[in-house]
Design a protein around this motif. Structure first.
Motif, PDB file in Angstrom:
ATOM      1  N   ALA A 206      -3.979  -0.827  19.346  1.00  0.00           N
ATOM      2  CA  ALA A 206      -2.517  -0.848  19.430  1.00  0.00           C
ATOM      3  C   ALA A 206      -1.933  -1.721  18.325  1.00  0.00           C
ATOM      4  O   ALA A 206      -2.560  -2.692  17.883  1.00  0.00           O
ATOM      5  CB  ALA A 206      -2.092  -1.373  20.799  1.00  0.00           C
ATOM      6  N   PRO A 207      -0.738  -1.386  17.854  1.00  0.00           N
ATOM      7  CA  PRO A 207      -0.088  -2.228  16.842  1.00  0.00           C
ATOM      8  C   PRO A 207       0.163  -3.635  17.373  1.00  0.00           C
ATOM      9  O   PRO A 207       0.365  -3.841  18.580  1.00  0.00           O
ATOM     10  CB  PRO A 207       1.229  -1.495  16.572  1.00  0.00           C
ATOM     11  N   ASN A 208       0.123  -4.610  16.479  1.00  0.00           N
ATOM     12  CA  ASN A 208       0.403  -5.987  16.869  1.00  0.00           C
ATOM     13  C   ASN A 208       1.126  -6.692  15.730  1.00  0.00           C
ATOM     14  O   ASN A 208       1.381  -6.106  14.674  1.00  0.00           O
ATOM     15  CB  ASN A 208      -0.894  -6.714  17.252  1.00  0.00           C
ATOM     16  N   SER A 209       1.436  -7.904  15.921  1.00  0.00           N
ATOM     17  CA  SER A 209       2.240  -8.657  14.953  1.00  0.00           C
ATOM     18  C   SER A 209       1.392  -9.368  13.904  1.00  0.00           C
ATOM     19  O   SER A 209       1.933 -10.127  13.092  1.00  0.00           O
ATOM     20  CB  SER A 209       3.096  -9.689  15.686  1.00  0.00           C
ATOM     21  N   TYR A 210       0.076  -9.156  13.906  1.00  0.00           N
ATOM     22  CA  TYR A 210      -0.793  -9.866  12.970  1.00  0.00           C
ATOM     23  C   TYR A 210      -1.128  -9.059  11.719  1.00  0.00           C
ATOM     24  O   TYR A 210      -1.828  -9.540  10.834  1.00  0.00           O
ATOM     25  CB  TYR A 210      -2.104 -10.262  13.673  1.00  0.00           C
ATOM     26  N   GLY A 211      -0.648  -7.825  11.670  1.00  0.00           N
ATOM     27  CA  GLY A 211      -0.980  -6.979  10.534  1.00  0.00           C
ATOM     28  C   GLY A 211      -0.248  -7.382   9.269  1.00  0.00           C
ATOM     29  O   GLY A 211       0.643  -8.247   9.261  1.00  0.00           O
ATOM     30  N   TYR A 212      -0.611  -6.736   8.182  1.00  0.00           N
ATOM     31  CA  TYR A 212       0.024  -7.038   6.891  1.00  0.00           C
ATOM     32  C   TYR A 212       1.500  -6.685   6.987  1.00  0.00           C
ATOM     33  O   TYR A 212       1.873  -5.608   7.457  1.00  0.00           O
ATOM     34  CB  TYR A 212      -0.636  -6.248   5.759  1.00  0.00           C
ATOM     35  N   PRO A 213       2.403  -7.575   6.532  1.00  0.00           N
ATOM     36  CA  PRO A 213       3.845  -7.326   6.684  1.00  0.00           C
ATOM     37  C   PRO A 213       4.314  -6.133   5.850  1.00  0.00           C
ATOM     38  O   PRO A 213       3.959  -5.995   4.683  1.00  0.00           O
ATOM     39  CB  PRO A 213       4.482  -8.634   6.197  1.00  0.00           C
ATOM     40  N   VAL A 214       5.115  -5.266   6.476  1.00  0.00           N
ATOM     41  CA  VAL A 214       5.662  -4.078   5.825  1.00  0.00           C
ATOM     42  C   VAL A 214       7.147  -4.004   6.156  1.00  0.00           C
ATOM     43  O   VAL A 214       7.552  -4.217   7.308  1.00  0.00           O
ATOM     44  CB  VAL A 214       4.946  -2.787   6.291  1.00  0.00           C
ATOM     45  N   GLN A 215       7.975  -3.688   5.162  1.00  0.00           N
ATOM     46  CA  GLN A 215       9.416  -3.561   5.338  1.00  0.00           C
ATOM     47  C   GLN A 215       9.866  -2.202   4.803  1.00  0.00           C
ATOM     48  O   GLN A 215       9.645  -1.899   3.634  1.00  0.00           O
ATOM     49  CB  GLN A 215      10.162  -4.681   4.606  1.00  0.00           C
ATOM     50  N   ILE A 216      10.496  -1.391   5.663  1.00  0.00           N
ATOM     51  CA  ILE A 216      10.950  -0.060   5.269  1.00  0.00           C
ATOM     52  C   ILE A 216      12.467  -0.046   5.198  1.00  0.00           C
ATOM     53  O   ILE A 216      13.148  -0.218   6.209  1.00  0.00           O
ATOM     54  CB  ILE A 216      10.440   1.013   6.254  1.00  0.00           C
ATOM     55  N   LEU A 397     -18.772   0.364   7.665  1.00  0.00           N
ATOM     56  CA  LEU A 397     -20.114   0.924   7.707  1.00  0.00           C
ATOM     57  C   LEU A 397     -20.795   0.932   6.343  1.00  0.00           C
ATOM     58  O   LEU A 397     -21.965   0.551   6.210  1.00  0.00           O
ATOM     59  CB  LEU A 397     -20.053   2.355   8.258  1.00  0.00           C
ATOM     60  N   LEU A 398     -20.073   1.328   5.308  1.00  0.00           N
ATOM     61  CA  LEU A 398     -20.695   1.573   4.006  1.00  0.00           C
ATOM     62  C   LEU A 398     -20.550   0.416   3.029  1.00  0.00           C
ATOM     63  O   LEU A 398     -21.339   0.322   2.078  1.00  0.00           O
ATOM     64  CB  LEU A 398     -20.097   2.843   3.376  1.00  0.00           C
ATOM     65  N   ALA A 399     -19.516  -0.427   3.229  1.00  0.00           N
ATOM     66  CA  ALA A 399     -19.290  -1.512   2.278  1.00  0.00           C
ATOM     67  C   ALA A 399     -19.523  -2.881   2.901  1.00  0.00           C
ATOM     68  O   ALA A 399     -19.284  -3.900   2.240  1.00  0.00           O
ATOM     69  CB  ALA A 399     -17.866  -1.439   1.719  1.00  0.00           C
ATOM     70  N   GLY A 400     -19.969  -2.893   4.150  1.00  0.00           N
ATOM     71  CA  GLY A 400     -20.263  -4.170   4.789  1.00  0.00           C
ATOM     72  C   GLY A 400     -19.033  -5.013   5.050  1.00  0.00           C
ATOM     73  O   GLY A 400     -19.127  -6.240   5.186  1.00  0.00           O
ATOM     74  N   GLY A 401     -17.855  -4.387   5.147  1.00  0.00           N
ATOM     75  CA  GLY A 401     -16.623  -5.138   5.349  1.00  0.00           C
ATOM     76  C   GLY A 401     -16.400  -5.519   6.799  1.00  0.00           C
ATOM     77  O   GLY A 401     -17.118  -5.104   7.708  1.00  0.00           O
ATOM     78  N   THR A 402     -15.334  -6.306   6.990  1.00  0.00           N
ATOM     79  CA  THR A 402     -14.918  -6.732   8.324  1.00  0.00           C
ATOM     80  C   THR A 402     -13.460  -6.355   8.518  1.00  0.00           C
ATOM     81  O   THR A 402     -12.607  -6.707   7.698  1.00  0.00           O
ATOM     82  CB  THR A 402     -15.085  -8.246   8.503  1.00  0.00           C
ATOM     83  N   ALA A 403     -13.173  -5.622   9.590  1.00  0.00           N
ATOM     84  CA  ALA A 403     -11.794  -5.205   9.854  1.00  0.00           C
ATOM     85  C   ALA A 403     -11.034  -6.348  10.505  1.00  0.00           C
ATOM     86  O   ALA A 403     -11.491  -6.917  11.508  1.00  0.00           O
ATOM     87  CB  ALA A 403     -11.782  -3.982  10.756  1.00  0.00           C
ATOM     88  N   GLU A 404      -9.913  -6.721   9.934  1.00  0.00           N
ATOM     89  CA  GLU A 404      -9.075  -7.732  10.551  1.00  0.00           C
ATOM     90  C   GLU A 404      -8.394  -7.165  11.784  1.00  0.00           C
ATOM     91  O   GLU A 404      -8.146  -5.949  11.881  1.00  0.00           O
ATOM     92  CB  GLU A 404      -8.035  -8.235   9.551  1.00  0.00           C
ATOM     93  N   ALA A 405      -8.058  -8.040  12.701  1.00  0.00           N
ATOM     94  CA  ALA A 405      -7.491  -7.594  13.981  1.00  0.00           C
ATOM     95  C   ALA A 405      -6.060  -7.099  13.842  1.00  0.00           C
ATOM     96  O   ALA A 405      -5.569  -6.338  14.681  1.00  0.00           O
ATOM     97  CB  ALA A 405      -7.545  -8.735  14.995  1.00  0.00           C
ATOM     98  N   GLY A 406      -5.367  -7.486  12.787  1.00  0.00           N
ATOM     99  CA  GLY A 406      -3.964  -7.104  12.635  1.00  0.00           C
ATOM    100  C   GLY A 406      -3.801  -5.610  12.374  1.00  0.00           C
ATOM    101  O   GLY A 406      -4.524  -5.015  11.586  1.00  0.00           O
TER     102      GLY A 406
END
Length: 837
Positions: A206-216, A397-406
């Motif tokens: 679900a969307p939350n307030s921790y994601g990268y800020p976006v202004q439309i 999976l392929l680049a060994g990254g970590t998904a942020e919770a935001g």
């Protein structure tokens, strides 16, 4: 859209015996345009194995770099000994895993591999590149270097998925959802009656307030924006073989892991994505309209000047991407080859943009991309979150990254689209009794929710923006039930509904010109306004007033034609440039003359015949559209041969073409000299007719001005004619009259009249006709003479006059009297005198 059959099978359990040709037939029956089925690996046979380069010896005694390599191929060669191979490529090193074609293999193009002596050594096989194996463009244009984990000696044809079938589908604008594996898989599942494994059915946080800020700032241009962030990417991670091969089969070139993943998800789900290097973004991501004149350097390295109507992605510095078209170079993902500045943190954008806005921006900048092609045809707005999640999963999976919770998700308020339709509406459209159950089942198969009994309320799926009316839904039912199952019924028009007189005149004119040796050339009704300068039209010439298209097919030709000549002259120039120098072309069609007509054309109904008032309202809002006929000529009009000399086309041929057209309309032209662009001032004729007792100009003809010929690159002495067919029809006072036929002999009288040089021959001819009376059958000018025997400033016109009576044989006295009367009236009107008198 290129669809690999092996990839398609991941979403639909097709029978193992089904070939690409079988799937093609099913999809064509369902209404998709499957143009070809490409057989990958055709002509390729092994042994083709994985090898490890053990040693490389540089042979320097030759003009070009040559390497003598030993390659471990395991037991694939039957001995286990290293394979000795000569190779000229230099993009591999000792220890690399490569693809080796052993003796006996056959590569695409019937290239057979055998042991051979070359450069003083024996080469027992070949180290292969992607091009040699028919793999398509992988961006390297060199030897395939495999990841080190693959075992030596295994079959490389399976590893590289070299055998496959690829369906090439020409996706029409109303089927934008088929620009994805998901969309084609849905159509395939329906065609075969099999379940679909929808790749968009993912668990999305679900969307939350921790994601990268976006202004439309423009929610109409961008009604949905999803942003996800992945950190800790391995800068040395490369795209796996399966991912690279799927991109290649789909017609895309592998670039780098992060970019390849976004392209892969776009092909899979139809949602274009963009990945930004988070360390290169300054502040929040914004979406707004560009400021007029703003600039951005796009990923292709081009500096583009933005228009105020362009939708852009921004940060605190300004635009960082053209929304839905192409990203900016400032936030580009750095390739793994440059480890010092390689991208390890990415922000993923999955947004939905207004189709019309993206289409206009792409056309304005002449920048058609895979993303813009999908957005302008309609992208499923509800797939954005799933596409972002799929991208995150692959990067982890392929680049060994970590998904942020935001999770950032901005949505504009919207409601599902519904269409009301009678349950029997498809039956009435097709003339087939489908029944309610069939209609509901077919609509549910394409993703609709259907409620109601006799009157259905259909909720349209988000991926089908083309379904807006009952007829759209009826079309879906009909195509899925099979167009080939529709009964063939010949229409039975009621009596008296044949061609109108206007249509018959139009056809007669075309047949007459074709019979006179002209070839019909149909041209697009669009012109560039600079052609008016080439035609030397005056600044206030009415032909310069054009109707401009809001959405032209070509920005170079944005206006509707006001004359037929530019298109015809362009066709003449092209044919002359291709070796056809003796040309006579004609065209009949509409031109568009804007007037002072206020209002906007209304949309007419399709469920009934429009009323006269509705049709009149549409016509009142449209520009005037008179019908024209035009001809152009160049080169020889009559060919030379054993029968004698030929004759070049000239201004008289253009005037005769006008007479031919007028005769088919049952009208006689009044021809006079004139000065009118683009014609030569001394070889231009004006054509008039009498309409309701008034003399009306209907066109011009003659030889084009030399300046116009040069500006348009036409052959010398090009001639042209243009007539208004509608005015000719108005001048026709009734149906065509059959010619009068008499069984009595004709009496011919010749006269030669001397008139001033400026007197038109048509004026003299008209006087002769009026003076001769009813006995005159025809008059023909057969000679024009100027010379020593004629006074300066005068010319001699010689006419043959034929007289005939319907009820008797004329006497010499009667014919002579009629001739004298004709000459007398010509003398009175034009000052003509008999030559030699």
């Amino acid at each position: 859209m290129r669809v690999p059959l092996s990839w398609l099978r991941e979403y639909v359990d097709l029978p193992a015996t089904e070939t690409g040709r079988d799937v093609q037939a099913k999809l064509i029956s369902a209404g998709l345009e499957v143009e070809t089925v490409e057989q990958l690996g055709a002509g390729l046979t092994g042994p083709l194995v994985v090898g490890k380069v053990l040693t490389i010896e540089e042979l320097t005694e030759f003009k070009k770099p040559i390497r003598f390599c030993t390659v471990d191929v395991g037991q694939a060669n039957g001995t286990g000994e290293p394979q000795e191979i000569i190779c000229g490529a230099r993009n591999f090193a000792e220890g690399d895993k490569v693809v080796v074609a052993l003796p006996g293999a056959v590569l695409p193009g019937d290239f057979r591999i055998a042991e051979r002596k070359t450069y003083g050594r024996v080469s027992r096989g070949m180290i292969c590149s992607g091009d040699e194996l028919g793999m398509g463009d992988d961006g390297s244009h060199g030897i395939i270097v495999l990841p080190p984990e693959h075992e030596v000696g295994i079959d490389a044809t399976q590893l590289l998925e070299l055998y496959d079938e690829v369906l090439d589908i020409a996706v029409t604008p109303d089927r934008g959802y088929c620009l994805s594996m998901r969309g084609v898989a849905r159509e395939t599942a329906i065609a075969y009656g099999l379940p679909l494994r929808d790749p968009a059915l993912l668990d999305v946080p679900a969307p939350n307030s921790y994601g990268y800020p976006v202004q439309i700032a423009d929610p109409i241009g961008c009604d949905r924006f999803t942003a996800r962030t992945v950190v800790g990417l391995d800068p040395e991670a490369r795209s796996p073989l399966w991912l690279r091969r799927r991109l290649q089969k789909a017609g895309m070139r592998p670039i780098s892991l992060a970019v390849d993943i976004t392209n892969y998800v776009m092909l899979e789900l139809g949602q274009p994505l963009h990945a930004y290097d988070r360390t290169r973004i300054d502040g929040p991501i914004g979406v707004r309209r560009a400021e007029q004149g703003e600039k951005i350097t796009t990923l292709d390295g081009t500096v583009r000047v933005l228009d105020a109507a362009d939708l852009v992605i921004t940060d605190n510095r300004g635009p960082i991407g053209i929304a839905g078209v192409m990203g900016g170079a400032d936030t580009e993902i750095a390739d793994h080859a440059d480890l010092a500045g390689a991208t390890t943190e990415v922000v993923i954008e999955a947004a939905h943009f207004a189709p019309i806005s993206i289409a206009r921006t792409a056309r304005r900048h002449k920048l058609a991309t895979e993303a813009s092609k999908r957005f302008e045809r309609g992208v499923d707005p509800q797939a954005a979150a799933a596409a972002a999640q799929r991208t995150v999963d692959l990067l982890v999976l392929l680049a060994g990254g970590t998904a942020e919770a935001g999770v950032t998700e901005i949505l504009a308020p919207s409601a599902p689209r519904t269409v009301a339709m009678p349950a029997d509406h498809p039956d009435k459209v097709a003339g087939v009794a489908y029944g309610r159950e069939t209609v509901v089942r077919r609509l549910q198969e394409i993703g609709c929710d259907v409620y109601g009994q006799d009157e259905l309320v259909v909720t349209v799926p988000s991926w089908r923006p083309d379904l807006n009316e009952p007829n759209d839904l009826a079309e879906e039912v009909i195509r899925l039930e099979g167009y080939e199952n529709l009964p063939s019924t010949l229409p039975r028009p009621p009596a008296g509904r044949g061609l109108t007189e206007r249509q018959r005149t139009h056809r007669r004119v075309g047949r007459a010109l074709a019979g006179a040796g002209y070839v019909e050339a149909l041209n697009y009704p669009f012109i560039a306004e600079q052609v008016f300068d080439q035609l030397s039209l005056e600044a206030d010439d009415a032909r310069r007033r054009t109707v401009k298209l809001v959405n032209p097919l070509s920005d170079e030709e944005p206006a509707l034609r006001t004359t037929l000549l530019p298109g015809l002259l362009g066709a003449l120039r092209r044919n002359d440039g291709r070796g056809s120098h003796d040309l006579a072309l004609f065209e009949t069609g509409l031109v568009f003359r804007p007037g002072d007509r206020p209002g906007v054309a209304v949309r007419l109904p399709v469920d009934r015949r429009p009323t006269a008032e509705e049709i009149a309202g549409v016509n009142a809002a449209l520009p005037a559209q008179p019908r024209r006929a035009a001809v152009v000529l160049a080169g020889a009009r009559e060919q030379a041969g054993w029968w004698g000399k030929g004759r070049p086309s000239d201004w008289a041929d253009a005037i005769q073409a006008a007479r031919t057209v007028a005769a088919e309309a049952g009208v006689e032209l009044i021809i006079s000299a004139d000065r009118h662009a683009p014609w030569h001032p001394g070889r231009c004729a004006a054509f008039h007719v009498v309409v309701n007792g008034e003399k009306v100009l209907v066109g011009h003809g003659g030889e084009l001005h030399p300046r116009v010929v040069k500006a348009l690159g036409l052959p010398a002495r090009t001639c042209a004619m243009e007539l208004d067919l509608d005015l000719l029809e108005q001048a026709n006072e009734g149906p065509l009259k059959a010619p009068r036929i008499s069984s009595f002999p004709v009496a011919t009288q010749d006269v030669a009249l001397v008139v001033p040089q400026e007197t038109p021959a048509a004026t003299v001819e008209a006087a002769l006709r009026d003076g001769a009376g009813e006995l005159l059958e025809s008059v023909r000018l057969f000679d024009v003479y100027t010379g020593d025997q004629i006074a300066e400033g005068s010319k001699s016109l010689a006419y043959a006059l034929k007289f005939r009576a319907a009820d008797r044989t004329l006497t010499v006295e009667e014919a002579t009297a009629a001739r004298d009367a004709a000459v007398s009236l010509a003398a009175e009107r034009t000052g003509a005198t008999l030559r030699g008198a």
